[in-house]
Design a protein around this motif. Structure first.
Motif, mmCIF file in Angstrom:
data_model
loop_
_atom_site.group_PDB
_atom_site.id
_atom_site.type_symbol
_atom_site.label_atom_id
_atom_site.label_comp_id
_atom_site.label_asym_id
_atom_site.label_seq_id
_atom_site.Cartn_x
_atom_site.Cartn_y
_atom_site.Cartn_z
ATOM 1 N N UNK A 195 0.838 -1.203 0.000
ATOM 2 C CA UNK A 195 0.000 0.000 0.000
ATOM 3 C C UNK A 195 0.871 1.251 0.000
ATOM 4 N N UNK A 196 1.939 1.238 0.783
ATOM 5 C CA UNK A 196 2.866 2.375 0.803
ATOM 6 C C UNK A 196 3.551 2.542 -0.554
ATOM 7 N N UNK A 197 3.958 1.437 -1.154
ATOM 8 C CA UNK A 197 4.639 1.495 -2.446
ATOM 9 C C UNK A 197 3.725 2.103 -3.510
ATOM 10 N N UNK A 198 2.430 1.768 -3.451
ATOM 11 C CA UNK A 198 1.476 2.294 -4.426
ATOM 12 C C UNK A 198 1.152 3.771 -4.212
ATOM 13 N N UNK A 199 1.548 4.312 -3.064
ATOM 14 C CA UNK A 199 1.283 5.720 -2.778
ATOM 15 C C UNK A 199 0.263 5.940 -1.684
ATOM 16 N N UNK A 200 -0.073 4.870 -0.937
ATOM 17 C CA UNK A 200 -0.998 4.995 0.187
ATOM 18 C C UNK A 200 -0.337 5.644 1.390
ATOM 19 N N UNK A 201 -1.127 5.809 2.446
ATOM 20 C CA UNK A 201 -0.688 6.615 3.594
ATOM 21 C C UNK A 201 -0.361 5.808 4.838
ATOM 22 N N UNK A 202 -0.639 4.510 4.840
ATOM 23 C CA UNK A 202 -0.332 3.718 6.023
ATOM 24 C C UNK A 202 -1.288 2.563 6.175
ATOM 25 N N UNK A 203 -1.398 2.088 7.415
ATOM 26 C CA UNK A 203 -2.255 0.949 7.697
ATOM 27 C C UNK A 203 -2.935 1.083 9.047
ATOM 28 N N UNK A 204 -4.145 0.540 9.109
ATOM 29 C CA UNK A 204 -4.906 0.450 10.360
ATOM 30 C C UNK A 204 -5.047 -1.044 10.612
ATOM 31 N N UNK A 205 -4.101 -1.621 11.378
ATOM 32 C CA UNK A 205 -3.851 -3.060 11.348
ATOM 33 C C UNK A 205 -3.905 -3.674 12.739
ATOM 34 N N UNK A 206 -4.661 -4.762 12.862
ATOM 35 C CA UNK A 206 -4.966 -5.321 14.180
ATOM 36 C C UNK A 206 -3.748 -5.914 14.881
ATOM 37 N N UNK A 207 -2.818 -6.525 14.126
ATOM 38 C CA UNK A 207 -1.654 -7.124 14.785
ATOM 39 C C UNK A 207 -0.764 -6.079 15.453
ATOM 40 N N UNK A 208 -0.957 -4.814 15.099
ATOM 41 C CA UNK A 208 -0.199 -3.753 15.775
ATOM 42 C C UNK A 208 -0.619 -3.597 17.225
ATOM 43 N N UNK A 209 -1.699 -4.243 17.661
ATOM 44 C CA UNK A 209 -2.033 -4.280 19.085
ATOM 45 C C UNK A 209 -0.921 -4.941 19.891
ATOM 46 N N UNK A 210 -0.276 -5.979 19.313
ATOM 47 C CA UNK A 210 0.726 -6.706 20.093
ATOM 48 C C UNK A 210 2.117 -6.683 19.464
ATOM 49 N N UNK A 211 2.240 -6.211 18.216
ATOM 50 C CA UNK A 211 3.558 -6.161 17.575
ATOM 51 C C UNK A 211 3.787 -4.820 16.890
ATOM 52 N N UNK A 212 3.502 -3.702 17.551
ATOM 53 C CA UNK A 212 3.630 -2.409 16.875
ATOM 54 C C UNK A 212 5.053 -2.101 16.435
ATOM 55 N N UNK A 213 6.032 -2.654 17.131
ATOM 56 C CA UNK A 213 7.423 -2.390 16.758
ATOM 57 C C UNK A 213 7.713 -2.881 15.341
ATOM 58 N N UNK A 214 7.121 -3.997 14.971
ATOM 59 C CA UNK A 214 7.342 -4.554 13.635
ATOM 60 C C UNK A 214 6.728 -3.651 12.565
ATOM 61 N N UNK A 215 5.492 -3.210 12.786
ATOM 62 C CA UNK A 215 4.843 -2.306 11.827
ATOM 63 C C UNK A 215 5.603 -0.983 11.735
ATOM 64 N N UNK A 216 6.017 -0.463 12.875
ATOM 65 C CA UNK A 216 6.734 0.815 12.894
ATOM 66 C C UNK A 216 8.099 0.693 12.214
ATOM 67 N N UNK A 217 8.742 -0.461 12.333
ATOM 68 C CA UNK A 217 10.032 -0.674 11.679
ATOM 69 C C UNK A 217 9.880 -0.659 10.158
ATOM 70 N N UNK A 218 8.798 -1.277 9.665
ATOM 71 C CA UNK A 218 8.532 -1.260 8.222
ATOM 72 C C UNK A 218 8.278 0.167 7.759
ATOM 73 N N UNK A 219 7.459 0.898 8.499
ATOM 74 C CA UNK A 219 7.149 2.281 8.155
ATOM 75 C C UNK A 219 8.410 3.140 8.100
ATOM 76 N N UNK A 220 9.222 3.053 9.151
ATOM 77 C CA UNK A 220 10.419 3.891 9.230
ATOM 78 C C UNK A 220 11.417 3.524 8.140
ATOM 79 N N UNK A 221 11.607 2.226 7.908
ATOM 80 C CA UNK A 221 12.551 1.799 6.870
ATOM 81 C C UNK A 221 12.108 2.280 5.495
#
Length: 296
Positions: A195-221
């Motif tokens: 979604x980011x590659x296509x030009x989207x703005x992010x994600x509203x994702x349920x697994x970020x309840x318990x693994x936000x570090x992983x989602x944030x690492x993808x975003x930052x990278x």
């Protein structure tokens, strides 16, 4: 608003009452992790099993607790006037955005769906995020999303919980292409990077309840153009998203994962939802051990 947004679980006690201390603890955890937004009364939050009074209580509690992230409030219902009431309440208490899934239960025409959202948008000023989740509610087509976005400035974006890259592509190209400030979020962890590659703005994702570090690492990278790291994180998210295949519902998958990882949120769902049993718990535990470094 962009980045990693968490559709918050609603913690319950064994008697199905809302577990307020667990809610407070979890919101603090997510804000310390650095998520960009928190979404209360989401699908993962079992909003259809909450009374109107409980939804308003959680809205007000969320506004009190969420201080370092964007605050999104779910106001969906199959009753248009209830949506208006809940959306006006969210505006009154100072939510940053509302997220509105389409009516469910009865199939509706595109014109009926347009009227539903138009009636809400005309009553409030708060920015509205449409919520396309065709597995649970009337689907929102790309032409309908575009019409709403171009006619109502306060319809500010869409959450796409749909397993279709082509649909997300078309929303980004056809809607965001004409209205640059329109936000496009995926609702699926496994579609975050594409979604980011296509030009989207992010994600509203349920697994970020318990693994936000992983989602944030993808975003930052991705933001820093460290693409090999983004690819590695995206592969982990893709594997982690198999968690939804193991459970009967989003909420069951997430609450079981949180229980396994040592969060204080209990593996309790409001009826009619039921928590999955020992066999599914073991499948989820094995998946978590394969993907995540245990932090709890």
């Amino acid at each position: 608003m962009q980045g990693v947004i968490v559709p918050l679980v609603t913690p319950f006690n064994g008697d199905y009452s809302i577990d307020v201390p667990a809610l407070e603890e979890h919101v603090e955890y997510l804000q310390k992790a650095g998520v960009h937004g928190i979404f209360v009364n989401a699908t993962t939050g079992e909003f259809t099993s909450l009374s109107r009074e409980e939804r308003k209580f959680l809205a007000e509690k969320g506004r009190e607790l969420i201080t370092s992230a964007f605050y999104l409030m779910g106001t969906a219902s199959s009753n248009t006037f209830e949506v208006i009431e809940l959306t006006m309440h969210a505006q009154d208490i100072g939510a940053d955005y509302v997220v509105i899934a389409p009516p469910y239960y009865c199939p509706l025409s595109e014109e009926a769906l347009f009227k539903h959202y138009a009636m809400v948008a005309e009553k409030v000023d708060i920015p509205i995020i449409l919520y396309n989740i065709p597995s649970c509610a009337n689907p929102l087509s790309v032409p309908l999303i575009k019409r709403l976005a171009l006619e109502y400035p306060n319809i500010a974006g869409v959450k796409e919980t749909i397993d279709s890259i082509n649909h997300i592509r078309d929303v980004i190209l056809e809607v965001k292409g004409e209205r640059k400030d329109f936000k496009v979020f995926t609702g699926l962890d496994g579609h975050f990077l594409n979604t980011l590659i296509l030009g989207g703005d992010g994600g509203i994702m349920a697994c970020a309840n318990f693994a936000p570090e992983l989602h944030l690492a993808v975003w930052k990278a991705f933001q820093e153009k460290r693409f090999e790291e983004a690819f590695d994180g995206a592969r982990k998210l893709a594997k982690l998203s198999k968690i939804y295949n193991f459970a009967l519902s989003f909420a069951s998958a997430i609450k079981l994962a949180m229980s396994i990882m040592g969060f204080s949120i209990k593996p309790v769902l409001r009826p009619p939802y039921v928590i999955d049993g020992k066999e599914k718990r073991e499948e989820i535990k094995k998946l978590l051990e394969e993907v995540l470094v245990q932090r709890h």
